[in-house]
Write an enzyme that holds these catalytic residues in place. Structure first.
Site, PDB file in Angstrom:
ATOM      1  N   LEU A   1     -20.845 -44.458 -65.941  1.00 44.41           N
ATOM      2  CA  LEU A   1     -21.350 -43.371 -66.788  1.00 44.41           C
ATOM      3  C   LEU A   1     -21.065 -41.985 -66.205  1.00 44.41           C
ATOM      4  O   LEU A   1     -21.469 -40.983 -66.788  1.00 44.41           O
ATOM      5  CB  LEU A   1     -22.860 -43.544 -67.013  1.00 44.41           C
ATOM      6  CG  LEU A   1     -23.247 -44.825 -67.758  1.00 44.41           C
ATOM      7  CD1 LEU A   1     -24.766 -45.037 -67.710  1.00 44.41           C
ATOM      8  CD2 LEU A   1     -22.774 -44.784 -69.210  1.00 44.41           C
TER       9      LEU A   1
ATOM     10  N   TYR B   1     -29.272 -31.792 -58.218  1.00 44.89           N
ATOM     11  CA  TYR B   1     -30.189 -32.823 -58.734  1.00 44.89           C
ATOM     12  C   TYR B   1     -31.286 -32.188 -59.594  1.00 44.89           C
ATOM     13  O   TYR B   1     -31.529 -32.610 -60.728  1.00 44.89           O
ATOM     14  CB  TYR B   1     -30.814 -33.606 -57.568  1.00 44.89           C
ATOM     15  CG  TYR B   1     -31.693 -34.753 -58.011  1.00 44.89           C
ATOM     16  CD1 TYR B   1     -31.128 -35.949 -58.449  1.00 44.89           C
ATOM     17  CD2 TYR B   1     -33.080 -34.647 -58.011  1.00 44.89           C
ATOM     18  CE1 TYR B   1     -31.931 -37.010 -58.881  1.00 44.89           C
ATOM     19  CE2 TYR B   1     -33.886 -35.697 -58.440  1.00 44.89           C
ATOM     20  CZ  TYR B   1     -33.301 -36.876 -58.865  1.00 44.89           C
ATOM     21  OH  TYR B   1     -34.092 -37.921 -59.291  1.00 44.89           O
TER      22      TYR B   1
END
Ligand code: NAI
Length: 259
Positions: free
Chosen positions: A46, A157
């Site tokens: 992905l 992140y």
């Protein structure tokens, strides 16, 4: 029997989600980097568009064009080898995958999307505003360049989780009329291989180990799966566009006055 696609099905939170939803009678289509003996039926990477489109195509084939739910658990953490991988999996690996499957969801009643975000989504949003804008604009190459310039996996992140949460909230407005609910779960520290890798990392290990929720412990994957189970169920039929913190009180500890 409801068909539910779960990314990140091979490990940690995703594996537990598959186990719990299957025990509740759902049919699971797991997606991860490699096929496993349990729930992962589709091997797809992905982190790039080719892998995401393969995953969409295979899920559509296996659910015969009618899906009841999408749960996005696949993700990489601060120990990822590059900041662009974080952007690729945690943001575009969610948005492109969901965009490709919403037409299959519209045929179900009480269809539901749940994205595993993070309590980190609320951190350092000002420093990463440009990166978030590139993600919202769908400009993956530009986002990768900005992420690489930032050079911090922590910042990438936090930005990826903020952006995917905001994207999900906008989606919850635009597709509500088609009977699809969209919600985000923001876990705190949960004992999984991803969290273990952070604890063992010489750069962040001490800080990660010392950052403990008010409940005095980290979460277990099944505690996140419980929340997923609720959000996909009829019991959550009026819950849409929400961010559910399942973090032992970490968010409340960090910013009590903001909600
Ligand atoms: P994990 O490492 O145990 O599981 C993540 C899964 O995602 C793995 O099976 C992995 O193979 C898959 N994955 C990663 N990159 C992929 C790719 N390119 N293509 C396909 N699959 C890929 O981690 P965990 O902890 O279960 O994480 C699940 C989600 O929860 C992630 O989105 C993570 O950011 C989030 N989260 C985890 C926290 C924690 O403390 N464990 C805290 C907050 C959020």
């Amino acid at each position: 029997m409801a068909s539910i696609a779960v990314t990140g099905s091979a490990s940690g939170i995703g594996a537990e989600v598959c186990k719990m939803l299957e025990s509740e009678g759902h049919s699971i289509i797991g997606i991860d980097r490699n096929i496993d003996q349990k729930h992962t039926r589709i091997a797809a990477d992905l982190s790039n568009s080719t892998g995401r489109q393969l995953a969409v195509q295979e899920v559509s084939r296996l659910c015969e064009g009618s899906l009841d739910g999408i749960i996005c658990c696949a993700g990489v953490g601060v120990t990822a080898p590059s900041t662009s991988l974080i952007v690729g999996v945690n943001y575009f690996g969610v948005t492109e995958f969901i965009d490709g499957l919403t037409s299959s969801l519209t045929k179900a009643s009480n269809a539901s999307i749940v994205i595993i975000g993070s309590v980190a989504a609320t951190h350092q949003q000002q420093e990463t505003a440009e990166l978030a804008e590139a993600m919202f604009a769908g400009e993956e190459e530009k986002a990768n360049l900005i992420a690489e310039t930032l050079g911090s996996t922590h910042l990438a992140y936090a930005a990826s989780k903020y952006a995917v949460t905001a994207w999900a909230r906008k989606l919850s407005i635009s597709i509500a009329k088609q009977g699809i609910r969209v919600n985000v779960i923001a876990p705190g520290a949960v004992e999984t291989p991803l969290h273990q890798a952070s604890k063992e990392d010489p750069r962040f290990g001490e800080a990660v180990k010392n950052f403990v929720a008010p409940l005095g412990r980290n979460g277990q994957p099944e505690e996140i799966a419980n929340a997923v189970s609720f959000l996909v169920s009829e019991k959550a039929s009026f819950v849409n566009g929400s961010v559910l913190f399942v973090d032992g009180g970490m968010d409340a500890m960090m910013r009590s006055n903001k909600f």
